[in-house]
Design an enzyme around this catalytic site. Structure first.
Site, mmCIF file in Angstrom:
data_model
loop_
_atom_site.group_PDB
_atom_site.id
_atom_site.type_symbol
_atom_site.label_atom_id
_atom_site.label_comp_id
_atom_site.label_asym_id
_atom_site.label_seq_id
_atom_site.Cartn_x
_atom_site.Cartn_y
_atom_site.Cartn_z
ATOM 1 N N SER A 154 0.856 -1.190 0.000
ATOM 2 C CA SER A 154 0.000 0.000 0.000
ATOM 3 C C SER A 154 0.884 1.228 0.000
ATOM 4 O O SER A 154 2.112 1.121 0.064
ATOM 5 C CB SER A 154 -0.958 0.001 1.192
ATOM 6 O OG SER A 154 -0.260 0.285 2.368
ATOM 7 N N GLY A 156 1.772 2.994 -2.332
ATOM 8 C CA GLY A 156 2.658 3.044 -3.495
ATOM 9 C C GLY A 156 3.929 2.222 -3.361
ATOM 10 O O GLY A 156 4.794 2.262 -4.244
ATOM 11 N N GLU A 262 -11.729 4.431 -4.348
ATOM 12 C CA GLU A 262 -10.897 5.269 -5.223
ATOM 13 C C GLU A 262 -11.307 5.129 -6.689
ATOM 14 O O GLU A 262 -11.460 4.011 -7.193
ATOM 15 C CB GLU A 262 -9.421 4.873 -5.083
ATOM 16 C CG GLU A 262 -8.887 5.048 -3.669
ATOM 17 C CD GLU A 262 -7.453 4.566 -3.538
ATOM 18 O OE1 GLU A 262 -6.698 4.570 -4.536
ATOM 19 O OE2 GLU A 262 -7.087 4.166 -2.422
ATOM 20 N N GLU A 274 -9.481 1.056 -6.619
ATOM 21 C CA GLU A 274 -9.371 0.124 -5.489
ATOM 22 C C GLU A 274 -10.124 0.725 -4.316
ATOM 23 O O GLU A 274 -10.713 1.804 -4.443
ATOM 24 C CB GLU A 274 -7.897 -0.119 -5.127
ATOM 25 C CG GLU A 274 -7.157 1.137 -4.735
ATOM 26 C CD GLU A 274 -5.960 0.885 -3.827
ATOM 27 O OE1 GLU A 274 -5.596 -0.269 -3.607
ATOM 28 O OE2 GLU A 274 -5.426 1.873 -3.304
ATOM 29 N N ASP A 281 -6.370 7.530 3.823
ATOM 30 C CA ASP A 281 -5.410 8.609 4.134
ATOM 31 C C ASP A 281 -5.866 9.950 3.545
ATOM 32 O O ASP A 281 -5.798 10.984 4.209
ATOM 33 C CB ASP A 281 -3.969 8.237 3.740
ATOM 34 C CG ASP A 281 -3.798 7.759 2.307
ATOM 35 O OD1 ASP A 281 -4.772 7.794 1.523
ATOM 36 O OD2 ASP A 281 -2.668 7.347 1.958
ATOM 37 N N THR A 282 -6.390 9.944 2.312
ATOM 38 C CA THR A 282 -6.838 11.216 1.717
ATOM 39 C C THR A 282 -8.015 11.817 2.509
ATOM 40 O O THR A 282 -8.257 13.011 2.455
ATOM 41 C CB THR A 282 -7.259 11.043 0.246
ATOM 42 O OG1 THR A 282 -8.385 10.155 0.184
ATOM 43 C CG2 THR A 282 -6.135 10.471 -0.602
ATOM 44 N N ARG A 360 5.416 9.614 6.090
ATOM 45 C CA ARG A 360 4.463 10.674 6.449
ATOM 46 C C ARG A 360 4.502 10.859 7.967
ATOM 47 O O ARG A 360 4.198 9.940 8.721
ATOM 48 C CB ARG A 360 3.065 10.267 5.984
ATOM 49 C CG ARG A 360 2.078 11.427 5.940
ATOM 50 C CD ARG A 360 0.644 10.940 5.768
ATOM 51 N NE ARG A 360 0.462 10.124 4.598
ATOM 52 C CZ ARG A 360 -0.270 9.010 4.566
ATOM 53 N NH1 ARG A 360 -0.883 8.568 5.638
ATOM 54 N NH2 ARG A 360 -0.396 8.322 3.462
HETATM 55 N N1 LIG Z 1 -3.661 2.071 -13.693
HETATM 56 C C1 LIG Z 1 -3.259 3.270 -13.286
HETATM 57 N N2 LIG Z 1 -3.199 4.299 -14.168
HETATM 58 C C2 LIG Z 1 -2.785 5.528 -13.786
HETATM 59 N N3 LIG Z 1 -2.394 5.823 -12.553
HETATM 60 C C3 LIG Z 1 -2.416 4.850 -11.614
HETATM 61 C C4 LIG Z 1 -2.853 3.520 -11.931
HETATM 62 N N4 LIG Z 1 -2.792 2.783 -10.818
HETATM 63 C C5 LIG Z 1 -2.332 3.595 -9.843
HETATM 64 N N5 LIG Z 1 -2.099 4.835 -10.302
HETATM 65 C C6 LIG Z 1 -1.626 5.998 -9.524
HETATM 66 O O1 LIG Z 1 -0.948 5.531 -8.357
HETATM 67 C C7 LIG Z 1 -1.702 5.866 -7.182
HETATM 68 C C8 LIG Z 1 -1.581 4.763 -6.158
HETATM 69 O O2 LIG Z 1 -2.140 3.578 -6.673
HETATM 70 P P1 LIG Z 1 -2.951 2.583 -5.724
HETATM 71 O O3 LIG Z 1 -4.009 3.326 -5.005
HETATM 72 O O4 LIG Z 1 -3.356 1.413 -6.517
HETATM 73 O O5 LIG Z 1 -1.755 2.190 -4.730
HETATM 74 P P2 LIG Z 1 -1.742 1.802 -3.209
HETATM 75 O O6 LIG Z 1 -0.344 1.356 -2.957
HETATM 76 O O7 LIG Z 1 -2.843 0.867 -2.928
HETATM 77 O O8 LIG Z 1 -1.984 3.152 -2.457
HETATM 78 P P3 LIG Z 1 -2.854 3.417 -1.102
HETATM 79 O O9 LIG Z 1 -2.671 2.256 -0.232
HETATM 80 O O10 LIG Z 1 -2.198 4.666 -0.577
HETATM 81 O O11 LIG Z 1 -4.245 3.674 -1.575
HETATM 82 C C9 LIG Z 1 -3.112 6.127 -7.669
HETATM 83 O O12 LIG Z 1 -3.843 6.931 -6.768
HETATM 84 C C10 LIG Z 1 -2.834 6.793 -9.016
HETATM 85 O O13 LIG Z 1 -2.435 8.137 -8.844
HETATM 86 N N1 LIG Z 2 -2.287 4.407 2.432
HETATM 87 C C1 LIG Z 2 -2.380 3.676 3.639
HETATM 88 C C2 LIG Z 2 -2.106 4.569 4.841
HETATM 89 O O1 LIG Z 2 -1.988 5.770 4.730
HETATM 90 N N2 LIG Z 2 -1.988 3.961 6.026
HETATM 91 C C3 LIG Z 2 -1.645 4.655 7.237
HETATM 92 O O2 LIG Z 2 -0.238 4.754 7.344
HETATM 93 C C4 LIG Z 2 0.216 3.974 8.453
HETATM 94 C C5 LIG Z 2 1.567 3.349 8.187
HETATM 95 O O3 LIG Z 2 2.494 4.384 8.149
HETATM 96 P P1 LIG Z 2 4.091 4.082 8.168
HETATM 97 O O4 LIG Z 2 4.398 3.340 6.904
HETATM 98 O O5 LIG Z 2 4.695 5.456 8.233
HETATM 99 O O6 LIG Z 2 4.349 3.253 9.413
HETATM 100 C C6 LIG Z 2 -0.874 2.971 8.715
HETATM 101 O O7 LIG Z 2 -0.829 2.436 10.020
HETATM 102 C C7 LIG Z 2 -2.103 3.831 8.439
HETATM 103 O O8 LIG Z 2 -2.390 4.682 9.514
HETATM 104 MG MG LIG Z 3 -4.855 3.859 -3.445
#
Ligand SMILES: Nc1ncnc2c1ncn2[C@@H]1O[C@H](COP(=O)(O)OP(=O)(O)OP(=O)(O)O)[C@@H](O)[C@H]1O
Ligand SMILES: NCC(=O)N[C@@H]1O[C@H](COP(=O)([O-])[O-])[C@@H](O)[C@H]1O
Ligand SMILES: [Mg+2]
Length: 392
Positions: A154, A156, A262, A274, A281-282, A360
């Site tokens: 997660s 990214g 999302e 997803e 977080d947003t 963060r």
């Molecule tokens: N298929 C795609 N096309 C364009 N941009 C993408 C695509 N997949 C992901 N992204 C970009 O990357 C970002 C993160 O992707 P995603 O939400 O799948 O990852 P994540 O690791 O699950 O993040 P989080 O856990 O923070 O939600 C998206 O919000 C978007 O900006």
């Molecule tokens: N996109 C998912 C997300 O924002 N999750 C948040 O970040 C923490 C992990 O942070 P860390 O990696 O700094 O420990 C998680 O525990 C949750 O609060």
């Molecule tokens: Mg995401």
């Protein structure tokens, strides 16, 4: 019969999102045990008790569930041995929002196949790969550019964009390194050329209809969010489409709680990306007072089956992240007085005991009257966050 409103909650994951959830729970007298893989995690600092375990270890999870015998298990991160949740549910413990929701969203394959194949939602074209060779074949099928992500990750982590064939090997290695679970498999998605992206906070309730928050816009870098704002500027047609998809996917997952769904907004319509079966977080933008209840309070109310009469957008607001740039075992902050002096501005520092590049560490929050141009509020939030520096 015990009609006590005081419930015991086992919170699995203790980051910044968990911390705000615990604060909301404490305010109405709930008991929370916060769990994570390291001591001193943000949510542990405000909880009634804590446990430090590897949450991917099913036996370790079983031990603490038996020890605390909670009314609710509230997952806060994805990387948990969620297969165990089905058993806990059978034992009478409420898993939030449901064992299925937590289990399916832990692995991108389960949730993507559910959304695209079973529910027929519009998503980017995608394939899976378990080796560099399979990835090359998958990339040929979905086309370049495309995005590669570990099935379990997660924020990214392990995510990269393939812009030419030379990037394939690098993308495979990066994904394997960034994978959080024990699964060595990736998803490859066609790159969606979106105009903007949103999170639709969706609240499912036990005895009441599903509620939607005003859409949240956000901007991402390295797959991690940088700024978010509410309300996002979205056409009625796109909102209706997004709400319809959010309703379908949350209904299929079941249970009560808040989901961060999302979407990508494109000229061809709305794409499902997803979802998080928990505060997003947003959605920290709601800490700026944009709504009558923030996303953590909404999650808590839905879990406890407390009625939510309505969700009102009270302010326009924005959040901007405060990131670390270096590794440190004792991070400190400068610029706190400067951000505190700004009007219509607030901030959180999460209290994470260590820092690493891009971790963060806090968030800046700005709000103004509904109707104020949102771009200006986002700029203020960015400028506010830029005043704060994380030092090693
Ligand atoms: N298929 C795609 N096309 C364009 N941009 C993408 C695509 N997949 C992901 N992204 C970009 O990357 C970002 C993160 O992707 P995603 O939400 O799948 O990852 P994540 O690791 O699950 O993040 P989080 O856990 O923070 O939600 C998206 O919000 C978007 O900006
Ligand atoms: N996109 C998912 C997300 O924002 N999750 C948040 O970040 C923490 C992990 O942070 P860390 O990696 O700094 O420990 C998680 O525990 C949750 O609060
Ligand atoms: Mg995401």
């Amino acid at each position: 019969m015990n009609t006590s409103m005081q419930k015991k909650i086992l919170l699995l994951g203790s980051g910044e999102l968990g911390k705000e959830f615990v604060i909301a729970a404490q305010r109405i007298g709930q008991t929370v045990i916060a769990v994570d893989s390291y001591a001193g995690a943000p949510a542990m600092q405000v909880a009634d008790g804590f446990e430090v375990i590897n949450m991917l270890d099913g036996a370790a999870l079983d031990t603490i569930v038996a020890k605390h015998n909670p009314d609710f298990i509230v997952p806060e991160i994805e990387a948990i041995r969620t297969e165990r949740f089905y058993d806990y549910e059978k034992q009478g413990i409420k898993v939030v929002p449901s064992a299925k929701a937590a289990n399916f969203t832990m692995n991108r394959k389960a949730i993507r196949d559910l959304a695209a194949k079973d529910l027929g939602l519009r998503t980017a074209n995608y394939r899976y790969a378990t080796s560099g060779e399979e990835l090359a074949k998958a990339v040929a099928e979905v086309g370049i550019p495309c995005v590669v992500k570990p099935l379990m990750s997660s924020s990214g982590k392990g995510q990269s964009t393939i812009k030419s064939e030379e990037d394939i090997e690098k993308a495979w290695k990066y994904a394997v390194e960034g994978s959080r679970g024990d699964v060595v498999e990736v998803i490859v998605e066609a790159f969606v050329k979106f105009n903007s992206e949103i999170t639709l906070l969706t609240v499912t309730q036990n005895n009441n209809p599903t509620l939607f928050c005003a859409p949240i816009g956000h901007r991402q870098e390295r797959g991690d969010y940088q700024e978010s704002w509410q309300p996002a500027n979205v056409t009625d047609k796109d909102i209706a489409e997004a709400q319809d998809m959010a309703r379908k996917v949350t209904e299929a997952l079941g249970g009560a709680g808040i989901f961060g769904v999302e979407f990508f907004l494109t000229d061809e319509g709305v794409y499902f990306s997803e979802l998080s079966p928990r505060p997003h977080d947003t959605g920290m933008v709601t800490l700026a007072g944009t709504q009558n209840f923030n996303e953590f309070e909404l999650h808590l109310r839905a879990i406890l089956s407390l009625p939510i009469a309505e969700i009102i957008l009270e302010k326009a607001g924005a959040s901007a992240v405060i990131l670390a740039s270096e590794n440190s075992d004792n991070p400190t902050f400068t610029g706190v007085e400067a951000i505190a002096a700004l009007p219509k501005t607030d901030f959180r520092l999460f209290g994470k005991p260590t820092s690493r590049p891009y971790r963060r560490m806090g968030v800046a929050l700005v709000s103004d009257e509904v109707g104020t141009p949102i771009e200006g509020i986002v700029e203020k939030a960015k400028a506010a966050a830029a005043l704060v520096t994380v030092n090693k």
